[in-house]
Write a protein that holds these residues in place. Structure first.
Motif, short mmCIF file in Angstrom:
data_model
loop_
_atom_site.label_atom_id
_atom_site.label_comp_id
_atom_site.label_asym_id
_atom_site.label_seq_id
_atom_site.Cartn_x
_atom_site.Cartn_y
_atom_site.Cartn_z
N CYS A 1 -51.11 -40.77 48.94
CA CYS A 1 -51.67 -41.21 50.21
C CYS A 1 -50.71 -41.00 51.38
O CYS A 1 -51.13 -40.72 52.51
CB CYS A 1 -52.07 -42.69 50.12
SG CYS A 1 -53.50 -42.96 49.04
N ARG A 2 -49.42 -41.14 51.13
CA ARG A 2 -48.44 -40.88 52.19
C ARG A 2 -48.53 -39.41 52.63
O ARG A 2 -48.44 -39.11 53.82
CB ARG A 2 -47.03 -41.21 51.71
CG ARG A 2 -46.74 -42.71 51.71
CD ARG A 2 -45.39 -43.02 51.08
NE ARG A 2 -45.09 -44.44 51.18
CZ ARG A 2 -44.24 -44.96 52.06
NH1 ARG A 2 -43.61 -44.19 52.92
NH2 ARG A 2 -44.02 -46.26 52.09
N CYS A 3 -48.70 -38.51 51.68
CA CYS A 3 -48.84 -37.09 52.03
C CYS A 3 -50.16 -36.83 52.74
O CYS A 3 -50.20 -36.08 53.72
CB CYS A 3 -48.74 -36.23 50.77
SG CYS A 3 -47.07 -36.09 50.15
N PHE A 4 -51.23 -37.43 52.24
CA PHE A 4 -52.52 -37.27 52.92
C PHE A 4 -52.42 -37.75 54.36
O PHE A 4 -52.91 -37.11 55.29
CB PHE A 4 -53.62 -38.05 52.19
CG PHE A 4 -53.86 -37.62 50.76
CD1 PHE A 4 -53.52 -36.34 50.33
CD2 PHE A 4 -54.43 -38.49 49.84
CE1 PHE A 4 -53.74 -35.94 49.02
CE2 PHE A 4 -54.66 -38.10 48.53
CZ PHE A 4 -54.32 -36.83 48.12
N LEU B 1 -53.37 -30.77 55.13
CA LEU B 1 -53.25 -31.65 53.97
C LEU B 1 -52.52 -30.93 52.82
O LEU B 1 -51.65 -31.51 52.16
CB LEU B 1 -54.64 -32.10 53.52
CG LEU B 1 -55.33 -33.11 54.43
CD1 LEU B 1 -56.84 -33.16 54.13
CD2 LEU B 1 -54.73 -34.49 54.26
N TYR B 2 -52.88 -29.69 52.61
CA TYR B 2 -52.26 -28.90 51.55
C TYR B 2 -50.77 -28.73 51.82
O TYR B 2 -49.93 -28.89 50.91
CB TYR B 2 -52.94 -27.54 51.45
CG TYR B 2 -52.42 -26.66 50.34
CD1 TYR B 2 -53.02 -26.67 49.08
CD2 TYR B 2 -51.32 -25.82 50.54
CE1 TYR B 2 -52.54 -25.86 48.05
CE2 TYR B 2 -50.84 -25.02 49.52
CZ TYR B 2 -51.45 -25.04 48.28
OH TYR B 2 -50.98 -24.24 47.27
N SER B 3 -50.42 -28.41 53.06
CA SER B 3 -49.03 -28.18 53.43
C SER B 3 -48.17 -29.43 53.22
O SER B 3 -47.04 -29.35 52.72
CB SER B 3 -48.95 -27.72 54.89
OG SER B 3 -47.62 -27.54 55.29
N ALA B 4 -48.72 -30.59 53.60
CA ALA B 4 -47.97 -31.85 53.44
C ALA B 4 -47.70 -32.14 51.97
O ALA B 4 -46.61 -32.55 51.59
CB ALA B 4 -48.73 -33.00 54.09
N ALA B 5 -48.70 -31.92 51.13
CA ALA B 5 -48.55 -32.17 49.70
C ALA B 5 -47.59 -31.17 49.06
O ALA B 5 -46.80 -31.51 48.18
CB ALA B 5 -49.90 -32.13 49.00
N LYS B 6 -47.65 -29.93 49.51
CA LYS B 6 -46.75 -28.90 48.97
C LYS B 6 -45.30 -29.23 49.30
O LYS B 6 -44.41 -29.09 48.45
CB LYS B 6 -47.13 -27.54 49.55
CG LYS B 6 -46.31 -26.39 48.97
CD LYS B 6 -46.77 -25.04 49.51
CE LYS B 6 -45.96 -23.91 48.89
NZ LYS B 6 -46.39 -22.59 49.42
N SER B 7 -45.06 -29.70 50.54
CA SER B 7 -43.70 -30.06 50.95
C SER B 7 -43.14 -31.20 50.11
O SER B 7 -41.94 -31.29 49.88
CB SER B 7 -43.68 -30.45 52.43
OG SER B 7 -44.05 -29.36 53.24
N ALA B 8 -44.04 -32.07 49.63
CA ALA B 8 -43.61 -33.22 48.84
C ALA B 8 -43.51 -32.89 47.34
O ALA B 8 -43.12 -33.73 46.54
CB ALA B 8 -44.58 -34.38 49.03
N GLY B 9 -43.87 -31.67 46.97
CA GLY B 9 -43.77 -31.26 45.58
C GLY B 9 -44.85 -31.85 44.68
O GLY B 9 -44.65 -31.95 43.46
#
Length: 293
Positions: free
Chosen positions: A275-278, A219-227
């Motif tokens: 939510c898209r990142c989650f 979850l953290y990685s996905a949010a980090k990639s999205a800035g």
């Protein structure tokens, strides 16, 4: 943790019910079950389809089950700040996350789909009863008066990372002491949270700490990639995650006591971006760690 409300802004209203849908499963308070013996229907939620899978990633009868839990609800408003009430943000985000996950073909089930109150234990029990592959509880944070912070945090059920993590756990666990509003109430909540720490080693959840940590990192990685604005992955003894028989994470989507973050969280577009990142993190985790049923 609670903070004094500041000048009022737009508050996200709890979505209204639509006609019942057969594919939606939710928990109801016991009184409501006695009166109606029916499930809570899922309010309609509009999300943008651009960027979502044209065909579901998961298909067939063994699709992964994800239980989503909107923290607080009913007579329990949760945190507040800048005129924004946590329970409403949580519910709006959970319904949006559910809609995004369904586009991936995930079998989504909600602990609550309306503004009702559920005990902490009922939420985890619902995830266990539904044999969920993943359990996610959605929340918003706040800071005591005079302090400030912002950003998304991911928590797993384990010994607290630091004093701030313990403070948050006591606030989220206030139900077990009848509501922590006075100094004595806080001490009782703290006492029961400390007791939970002592029995962590004997709990089923202890076997899931590694898996939950893995899920939180996805979850953290996905949010980090999205800035997106991020803080960290932490751990604390949350009763709502106690005894979960699957990877379980509590997400603090942001701080209502931060004016900018509170304003963003009231907007559907910003919540959908979260939510898209989650969803990306959850889906990738499940793809890499399939559950055989």
């Amino acid at each position: 943790a609670k903070a004094e409300p500041e000048p009022k802004q737009e508050v996200v209203a709890a979505p209204k019910n639509t006609e019942p849908r057969a594919d939606v499963k939710t928990v109801q308070p016991k009184a409501a079950q006695v009166e109606t013996q029916t499930e809570v229907s899922e309010p309609s939620v509009n999300i943008k389809m651009e960027g979502l899978p044209a065909t579901p990633v998961f298909k067939g009868s063994k699709r992964p089950i994800v239980v989503l839990d909107a923290g607080h609800g009913g007579h329990d408003p949760g945190a507040s700040g800048n005129g924004v009430i946590e329970k409403n943000i949580n519910l709006g985000a959970v319904l949006q996350l559910g809609a995004v996950l369904k586009a991936y073909g995930v079998d989504v089930r909600f602990s609550r789909a309306t503004d009702v109150y559920l005990k902490l234990g009922e939420r985890t029990a619902f995830a266990n009863e539904n044999k969920a592959s993943v359990f996610v509880s959605m929340h918003c944070n706040s800071m005591p008066k005079g302090k400030s912070s912002n950003g998304i945090e991911y928590y797993i059920m384990a010994s607290p990372t630091d004093k701030d993590a313990m403070r948050l756990a006591i606030a989220e666990n206030k139900e077990v002491s009848g509501g922590a509003s006075t100094t004595a109430d806080v001490q009782r909540a703290d006492s029961k949270t400390q007791l939970l720490l002592k029995i962590l080693g004997d709990m089923q959840q202890n076997n899931k700490i590694g898996e939950s940590t893995n899920l939180a990192e996805y979850l953290y990685s996905a949010a980090k990639s999205a800035g997106l604005p991020l803080k960290h992955v932490r751990q604390a003894p949350f009763f709502v995650l106690r005894g979960a028989g699957m990877p379980a994470v509590l997400i603090e989507m942001g701080y209502l006591t931060d004016p900018t973050e509170a304003r963003r969280l009231t907007t559907s577009d910003y919540r959908e971006s979260l939510c898209r990142c989650f969803a990306q993190g959850i889906v990738q985790y499940i793809k890499d760690h399939p559950v055989v049923r």
